[in-house]
Design a protein around this motif. Sequence first.
Motif, short mmCIF file in Angstrom:
data_model
loop_
_atom_site.label_atom_id
_atom_site.label_comp_id
_atom_site.label_asym_id
_atom_site.label_seq_id
_atom_site.Cartn_x
_atom_site.Cartn_y
_atom_site.Cartn_z
N THR A 18 0.84 -1.20 0.00
CA THR A 18 0.00 0.00 0.00
C THR A 18 0.87 1.25 0.00
OG1 THR A 18 -1.93 1.05 1.01
CG2 THR A 18 -0.28 0.21 2.52
N ARG A 19 0.28 2.37 -0.36
CA ARG A 19 0.92 3.69 -0.26
C ARG A 19 -0.15 4.64 0.27
NH1 ARG A 19 6.01 3.90 -0.07
NH2 ARG A 19 6.69 5.32 -1.68
N PRO A 20 0.25 5.58 1.13
CA PRO A 20 -0.77 6.48 1.67
C PRO A 20 -1.34 7.44 0.64
CG PRO A 20 1.40 6.88 2.70
CD PRO A 20 1.60 5.84 1.65
N GLY A 70 -5.19 3.80 16.71
CA GLY A 70 -6.24 2.81 16.94
C GLY A 70 -5.99 1.96 18.18
N THR A 71 -4.72 1.71 18.50
CA THR A 71 -4.41 0.85 19.65
C THR A 71 -4.83 1.52 20.95
OG1 THR A 71 -2.55 0.01 18.37
CG2 THR A 71 -2.55 -0.47 20.72
N ASP A 165 -13.16 -4.24 16.20
CA ASP A 165 -11.94 -3.63 15.69
C ASP A 165 -12.16 -3.48 14.18
OD1 ASP A 165 -9.47 -3.36 14.42
OD2 ASP A 165 -8.39 -4.52 15.92
N HIS A 168 -9.56 -1.94 9.57
CA HIS A 168 -9.48 -2.04 8.10
C HIS A 168 -10.77 -1.62 7.42
CE1 HIS A 168 -6.85 -5.81 9.06
NE2 HIS A 168 -6.32 -4.69 9.49
N SER A 189 -8.87 2.64 12.76
CA SER A 189 -7.47 3.10 12.73
C SER A 189 -7.31 4.07 11.57
CB SER A 189 -6.52 1.92 12.51
OG SER A 189 -5.24 2.41 12.14
N HIS A 191 -4.16 4.99 10.62
CA HIS A 191 -2.73 4.91 10.33
C HIS A 191 -2.50 5.18 8.84
CE1 HIS A 191 1.12 2.78 9.47
NE2 HIS A 191 1.44 3.35 10.63
N LYS A 194 -3.88 3.11 5.97
CA LYS A 194 -5.32 2.88 5.83
C LYS A 194 -5.93 3.74 4.72
CE LYS A 194 -5.30 -0.01 9.24
NZ LYS A 194 -3.86 -0.06 9.47
N ARG A 321 2.55 -8.71 1.31
CA ARG A 321 2.59 -8.94 2.77
C ARG A 321 1.75 -10.15 3.13
NH1 ARG A 321 5.07 -4.42 5.38
NH2 ARG A 321 4.75 -5.49 7.33
N TYR A 323 -0.09 -10.64 5.74
CA TYR A 323 -1.00 -10.31 6.85
C TYR A 323 -1.99 -11.45 7.03
CZ TYR A 323 0.49 -5.39 6.39
OH TYR A 323 1.20 -4.23 6.33
N1 T4K Z 1 -6.23 -3.70 14.70
C1 T4K Z 1 -5.93 -4.14 13.47
C2 T4K Z 1 -6.72 -5.27 12.90
C3 T4K Z 1 -4.89 -3.54 12.74
O1 T4K Z 1 -4.57 -3.99 11.50
C4 T4K Z 1 -4.19 -2.45 13.31
C5 T4K Z 1 -3.13 -1.82 12.59
C6 T4K Z 1 -4.56 -2.02 14.61
C7 T4K Z 1 -5.59 -2.69 15.28
C8 T4K Z 1 -3.88 -0.90 15.30
O2 T4K Z 1 -4.15 0.36 14.71
P1 T4K Z 1 -3.03 1.54 14.87
O3 T4K Z 1 -2.64 1.60 16.34
O4 T4K Z 1 -1.86 1.21 14.00
O5 T4K Z 1 -3.79 2.77 14.42
C9 T4K Z 1 0.83 -1.55 9.44
C10 T4K Z 1 0.31 -0.43 10.30
O6 T4K Z 1 1.34 0.19 11.07
C11 T4K Z 1 -0.80 -0.82 11.23
O7 T4K Z 1 -1.50 0.37 11.53
C12 T4K Z 1 -1.77 -1.77 10.55
N2 T4K Z 1 -2.79 -2.25 11.46
C13 T4K Z 1 -1.04 -2.93 9.96
C14 T4K Z 1 -1.95 -3.91 9.27
O8 T4K Z 1 -0.12 -2.45 8.99
P2 T4K Z 1 3.15 -2.68 9.18
O9 T4K Z 1 4.23 -2.96 10.17
O10 T4K Z 1 2.78 -3.76 8.26
O11 T4K Z 1 3.45 -1.34 8.33
P3 T4K Z 1 4.64 -1.00 7.36
O12 T4K Z 1 5.37 0.17 7.90
O13 T4K Z 1 5.42 -2.23 7.04
O14 T4K Z 1 3.85 -0.50 6.07
C15 T4K Z 1 3.33 -1.37 5.08
C16 T4K Z 1 3.67 -0.76 3.72
O15 T4K Z 1 3.04 0.49 3.57
C17 T4K Z 1 5.14 -0.49 3.53
O16 T4K Z 1 5.73 -1.60 2.90
C18 T4K Z 1 5.19 0.74 2.63
C19 T4K Z 1 3.86 1.42 2.88
N3 T4K Z 1 3.98 2.65 3.66
C20 T4K Z 1 3.92 2.60 5.04
C21 T4K Z 1 4.00 3.76 5.77
C22 T4K Z 1 3.92 3.72 7.27
C23 T4K Z 1 4.14 3.84 3.01
O17 T4K Z 1 4.22 3.87 1.76
N4 T4K Z 1 4.21 5.00 3.73
C24 T4K Z 1 4.13 5.01 5.10
O18 T4K Z 1 4.16 6.09 5.71
O19 T4K Z 1 1.90 -2.22 10.04
#
Ligand code: T4K
Length: 393
Positions: A18-20, A70-71, A165, A168, A189, A191, A194, A321, A323
């Motif tokens: 994904t990309r924001p 979200g946490t 929760d 997503h 969330s 984040h 999303k 990923r 997930y």
């Molecule tokens: N409950 C569920 C079911 C959840 O899935 C989540 C969070 C929560 C609760 C908790 O909500 P929050 O407290 O986070 O609000 C990501 C997120 O950090 C997380 O929020 C999310 N779920 C989870 C499914 O995914 P990672 O460790 O996989 O993220 P990351 O940094 O590897 O990012 C994935 C891809 O997104 C990267 O490969 C590139 C892209 N990316 C990411 C970021 C942060 C970007 O292009 N730009 C960015 O700024 O956890």
Amino acid sequence: MSRAGGTPVPFDDPVYVTRPLLPSLSSVMARLADVWTARQLTNIGAQHERLEAALRDHLGVRELSLFTNGTVALITAIRALGLTGEVLTTPFTFPATPHALSWSGITPVFCDIDPVTLNIDPAAVDRAVTNRTSGILAVHVYGNPCDVVGLQRVADRHRLKIIYDAAHAFGTRIMDRGIGTFGDVTMFSFHATKLFHTAEGGALACGDPLLKARIDDLRNFGIHGPDAVEAIGLNGKMSELHAALGLSVLEGVADELAQRRRLLARYRERFAELEGVTWLQGLKGVDSSCQYCVIRVDEAAFGCSRDALHRGLRAYNLFTRKYFHPLCAQYDCYRSLPSAAPANLPVATRAVQEVLCVPLYGGLSEADVDRICDMVAAVGEQARRSVAAGAAE
Ligand code: T4K
């Protein structure tokens, strides 16, 4: 050119799951200028109030409270509902879900999931209720809704609270009813990963103004008026900077969603051509958040395991990923729980070996999707050829 001599050409730049969604910088700067003028950076200022109202409308919920993430929102919901003892939850989720229970001194009790939706199975929930159970924490995994009717029936029978929760599921609707209107409280969330985001952020939705008041006090250290602290709260307030970003992001969500729908339709057409790759079905009467594009890889039929596909795609600069692998029940902190035993979770244990999230975000084109599907097919072909060559030796 996506193919040279039948082999897909790798992407020049990495393609992520994904990309924001990024609004124009000028739109964000205009809002930040208002923040500068007001000199109010946090503690429920004008941007916060505007975003809360806009999201209440967008999500079709009665009450909404914004949070830092979200946490923290989940932990606050657990406290606001007074949950204790054991809470029934899914092992097929991000760590935040069971961790929010553990941080609250509650034992997560893992229940198996439905083989089609991959959401918690109400029948498994019903079987797991004990005299220590105070609630259900269910996840709308990948944005597909849980069986909200089945879960409510179980909750009513045993007098349990339900927290959803919906990390997503931003904007998911069931028969045109907002996903945040089911159960006692729903967490979103915001984040950066999303569909709608505020870089970091989240929210709680509920239908009860008194519960909303309790949530708001807990979000602000438990402070209730100038001279009273009535609860053990924390700091969960969203800043004005995050809220300003959210207001600009929200303006682009409809276009982002429309593009994701087009991409998903293209994925669906292309994956139908691949034996052994199935598609996480959308549900009838549901408008999905299109948060992720999820496939399942049947190793025997595709000739290549999910893990080998995940690894093989990296050679094309494509980063999928897994997930939510590993299953939460397999983390060191949870695997000794009786409910974490694989025999208690056969459906989740299998699903977690097969699922793969492939890239889905508005910045992709349908031609990108074609290239990604060509790459998936090529990795499968290569794996089958290696097996055949090994057998011939
Ligand atoms: N409950 C569920 C079911 C959840 O899935 C989540 C969070 C929560 C609760 C908790 O909500 P929050 O407290 O986070 O609000 C990501 C997120 O950090 C997380 O929020 C999310 N779920 C989870 C499914 O995914 P990672 O460790 O996989 O993220 P990351 O940094 O590897 O990012 C994935 C891809 O997104 C990267 O490969 C590139 C892209 N990316 C990411 C970021 C942060 C970007 O292009 N730009 C960015 O700024 O956890």
